[in-house]
Design a protein around this motif. Structure first.
Motif, mmCIF file in Angstrom:
data_model
loop_
_atom_site.group_PDB
_atom_site.id
_atom_site.type_symbol
_atom_site.label_atom_id
_atom_site.label_comp_id
_atom_site.label_asym_id
_atom_site.label_seq_id
_atom_site.Cartn_x
_atom_site.Cartn_y
_atom_site.Cartn_z
ATOM 1 N N UNK A 86 19.323 -23.375 -8.982
ATOM 2 C CA UNK A 86 18.733 -22.316 -9.791
ATOM 3 C C UNK A 86 19.019 -20.957 -9.165
ATOM 4 N N UNK A 87 19.244 -19.955 -10.014
ATOM 5 C CA UNK A 87 19.541 -18.612 -9.542
ATOM 6 C C UNK A 87 21.034 -18.342 -9.549
ATOM 7 N N UNK A 88 21.380 -17.146 -9.091
ATOM 8 C CA UNK A 88 22.782 -16.722 -9.073
ATOM 9 C C UNK A 88 23.258 -16.646 -7.628
ATOM 10 N N UNK B 96 16.659 -17.237 -12.991
ATOM 11 C CA UNK B 96 16.967 -18.670 -13.042
ATOM 12 C C UNK B 96 16.604 -19.260 -14.403
ATOM 13 N N UNK B 97 15.468 -18.818 -14.954
ATOM 14 C CA UNK B 97 15.049 -19.295 -16.278
ATOM 15 C C UNK B 97 16.075 -18.885 -17.326
ATOM 16 N N UNK C 296 15.041 -27.911 -26.885
ATOM 17 C CA UNK C 296 15.716 -27.716 -25.593
ATOM 18 C C UNK C 296 15.123 -26.515 -24.852
ATOM 19 N N UNK C 297 14.809 -25.447 -25.577
ATOM 20 C CA UNK C 297 14.180 -24.286 -24.958
ATOM 21 C C UNK C 297 12.808 -24.648 -24.387
ATOM 22 N N UNK D 169 9.310 -25.672 -19.724
ATOM 23 C CA UNK D 169 8.397 -26.577 -19.020
ATOM 24 C C UNK D 169 8.905 -26.879 -17.608
ATOM 25 N N UNK D 170 10.224 -27.056 -17.466
ATOM 26 C CA UNK D 170 10.787 -27.356 -16.139
ATOM 27 C C UNK D 170 10.497 -26.250 -15.137
ATOM 28 N N UNK D 171 10.394 -24.998 -15.623
ATOM 29 C CA UNK D 171 10.135 -23.865 -14.735
ATOM 30 C C UNK D 171 8.648 -23.491 -14.688
#
Length: 537
Positions: A337-339, A447-448, A486-487, A492-494
Motif C-alpha cells: 500500500x502507498x507509493x 493508499x486508498x 468492489x469499491x 472495508x479493507x482500509x
C-alpha cells in the motif's frame, strides 16, 4: 569536476567560454508564446545575460535589489534571471496559478523594487496599489505610461565575471502556495542553488552529449549548469496534462533527445500514445518522472514504452531536491500500500517522525526521540546541504516548517506522510493536512485512492474530509453494481466501511503539474452539488 562558483550564475556562464557554439536552449512557441522556435547557444546566452546585466545596472539597480519576474518561459526569461544573479540582485518568481489575490500578497511580501511581467497584468497597475511602489517593465509590449519595455534594459558590452556572492546571499525567492493562506517565499541562496545542482548531478549522472527535454522550468537551470542542451517540450507548461503526444514525439525525434523529465500527467498521455501506435524512442537513455504520485500502472507503461531507458521515479520539493528515487521496474513489480519513492539521495538525510507543531528546538539527541518505528506512518522530514534553511522574512512559516537542531542544522518538514519499509525504502501515504477522520481514526488517502483507481470502471477517486462526513469522490468510467461492490470491499479493507461514495464528473488537479488532486476545489464542488441529507452510495 566543475568548480563551485560563489555566484550561481557562474556555473552556467563558464560554458560560454568552454563551449560557446553548443546549443543551450530550444524553446517552442507552445511554451514561449512567440511565433517561432527560440534557439540560443551558450555564447549567445552569455551575451544576452551581459546585456541585461548592464541594462539593470545602468537603470540604477544595485546588488541585493529584489526583482519580480513573471512572464512566459523564454530565452529572455532565463537570460534576465541569470543577469539578476550575475549582478548580485535577487530574482523573485511567483506562481501565477495561485490567483490574483495571493499573487499580490506574494509581491507585497517579497519587498521587491521592480517587476517584469506581461502587459495583460501590468496594464492594470494604476488600479493595483501593490504595484504602485514598483518600477514596472513590460516584457511583451512597447510600454507606455508607467511601463518601460524590456528592450530598454539591454546594453551591449563585453562579458564580465559574475559578481562575487557569499553562499548565504539571496539569489532566488520562489513563492508558491497551497489553496489556503498567504504564500511563503522559499529562500534559495547562491549556496543552496549550487548544492541542489550538485546533488542532482551526483544522484542522476549525465553524459556530456545528453540532450534533455524537461517539463519543469527550474530543471532547465540545472541543465544549463551541466552544459547540456535543454529542449523544452512543445506543450503549454501550465497544462502539461493536455500535451499532444504526436507533436512532442516529432520534436523529440528531430532534436534527438536523450533525457526526458516530466510530470505524471504529461507522461501518461505520451506513454499511452506510444503504446497504442507502437512508437519507440531508442535515443532516450534516461527518464525521470516526479511532481506528483507515480503509480505502478504508469511505471508499467513507461518501462514498456522506453525499454532501454534508465527510468526513475523522483521524489523531492522546492525546498529539497532531490530527496529519493526508485527504479520504475522496482515500483512496477513491488506490491504494498502507498507509493514507493525509493531510497534517499546521497546528500539527503531523511527521517519519519511524529512531532508537535511548532516543533521544539532539538537537543543533543537530535531528531531521534521523535522517530517512529519502521513501518509506522509519520511526517517526512529532511536535512542536508541542498535543503532550504528558511523562508524569506517569514518567521511564522519557519516556526511551522523548520526544525532547528542544536548544532545549527535545519530539518525541513515536508508535510508529507510516509513510512520506511524493512529494505530502507520510503513510501508515501498522503499529507498531514489531508488526513480523513472516520470512526475515530485518521486515515491517509493515497493508499486508498491507489487501490480504488486500479478497479475496473473507475477513472479516478479522491478520499476527502467534508464537514458533513468523510467521503470518496469517484469519477466513474462505467458504473455498475459490480463496481460499487468492489469499491465497498476496498473501503472495508482500509477500515473505511460506511464511507459514502459520491459520483463526480471529474477529479480536479493542481494547476502546476495537473497531477495532484486539488482537494479544496473538490470539497467546494461537492458542497455545491450535495443535495439532501444522504449521499448516493
Amino acid at each position: 569536476m566543475e568548480e563551485k562558483g560563489s555566484n550561481f550564475s557562474a556555473l552556467v556562464l563558464q560554458h560560454a567560454q568552454q563551449r560557446p557554439d553548443r546549443l543551450a536552449l530550444v524553446i517552442p512557441p507552445e511554451v514561449s508564446g512567440a511565433d517561432v522556435v527560440q534557439e540560443v547557444t551558450y555564447g549567445q546566452l552569455a551575451d544576452r545575460v551581459e546585456a541585461f546585466r548592464r541594462g539593470l545596472e545602468d537603470a540604477g539597480f544595485v546588488p541585493g535589489d529584489r526583482i519580480v519576474v513573471v512572464f512566459p518561459v523564454s530565452v529572455d526569461l532565463y537570460a534576465l534571471v541569470l543577469a539578476i544573479f550575475a549582478a548580485g540582485m535577487v530574482a523573485v518568481l511567483v506562481d501565477m496559478g495561485m490567483g490574483l489575490r495571493r499573487v499580490l500578497w506574494a509581491i507585497e511580501d517579497s519587498r521587491a523594487v521592480a517587476m517584469v511581467s506581461v502587459h495583460r497584468l501590468l496594464r492594470w497597475h494604476a488600479l493595483l496599489p501593490t504595484l504602485w511602489p514598483l518600477r514596472l517593465v513590460v516584457a511583451d509590449h512597447p510600454g507606455g505610461l508607467g511601463l518601460r519595455p524590456l528592450d530598454a534594459l539591454r546594453r551591449a558590452g563585453p562579458r564580465r565575471p559574475a559578481l562575487e556572492r557569499a553562499p548565504d546571499d539571496h539569489a532566488l525567492i520562489t513563492f508558491t502556495s497551497g489553496s489556503t493562506g498567504r504564500p511563503k517565499g522559499a529562500d534559495r541562496t547562491h549556496g543552496l542553488l549550487t548544492a541542489q545542482h550538485l546533488a542532482l548531478a551526483e544522484h542522476f549522472p549525465h553524459r556530456d552529449d545528453d540532450i534533455d527535454c524537461p517539463c519543469f522550468p527550474v530543471v532547465v537551470l540545472h541543465d544549463l549548469c551541466c552544459g547540456l542542451t535543454a529542449v523544452l517540450p512543445a506543450v503549454d507548461l501550465r497544462a502539461p496534462g493536455q500535451v499532444e503526444p504526436e507533436r512532442v514525439l516529432q520534436q523529440l525525434r528531430a532534436r534527438r533527445a536523450t533525457r526526458l523529465t516530466a510530470a505524471p500527467a504529461f507522461m501518461e498521455r505520451l506513454a499511452a500514445h506510444m503504446l497504442t501506435h507502437d512508437v519507440r524512442l531508442p535515443e532516450v537513455n534516461s527518464l525521470f518522472v516526479g511532481g506528483g504520485p507515480v503509480s505502478r500502472a504508469l511505471c508499467a507503461q513507461l518501462t514498456q514504452a522506453f525499454p532501454g531507458a534508465d527510468a526513475q521515479v523522483v521524489y523531492g520539493s522546492t525546498e529539497a531536491e532531490p530527496m529519493t528515487s526508485a527504479s520504475m521496474v522496482e515500483v512496477r513489480d513491488e506490491g504494498g500500500d502507498g507509493f514507493l519513492v525509493g531510497r534517499p539521495a546521497e546528500v539527503a538525510e531523511i527521517a519519519v517522525v511524529q512531532i508537535d507543531t511548532p516543533a521544539p528546538r532539538l537537543g543533543p539527541e537530535g531528531i531521534a526521540p521523535w522517530v517512529v518505528p519502521v513501518g509506522a506512518l509519520g511526517e517526512i522530514v529532511v536535512r542536508g546541504p541542498h535543503v532550504n534553511q528558511r523562508y524569506v522574512d517569514n518567521p511564522e512559516a519557519d516556526a511551522v516548517n523548520k526544525i532547528r537542531a542544536e548544532a545549527g542544522s535545519v530539518w525541513h518538514r515536508t508535510g508529507d506522510v510516509g513510512r520506511w519499509d524493512e529494505r530502507g525504502r520510503l513510501w508515501l501515504h498522503g499529507r498531514t493536512k489531508d488526513a480523513v477522520s472516520h470512526d475515530g481514526r485518521l486515515h491517509q488517502p493515497l493508499a486508498v485512492e491507489q487501490a480504488c483507481d486500479a478497479l475496473d470502471g473507475v477513472r479516478r477517486v479522491a478520499l476527502i474530509q467534508h464537514p458533513r462526513a468523510a467521503l470518496l469522490a469517484v469519477d466513474f468510467g462505467d458504473r455498475g453494481p459490480e463496481v460499487d461492490a468492489a469499491l465497498r470491499r476496498t473501503l472495508e479493507r482500509f477500515g473505511l466501511a460506511g464511507v459514502a461514495v459520491h459520483p463526480v464528473p471529474f477529479i480536479p488537479t493542481d494547476r502546476r503539474h495537473n497531477t495532484k488532486i486539488d482537494r479544496p476545489a473538490l470539497r467546494a464542488y461537492v458542497t455545491a452539488t450535495w443535495w439532501g441529507d444522504a449521499l448516493p452510495c
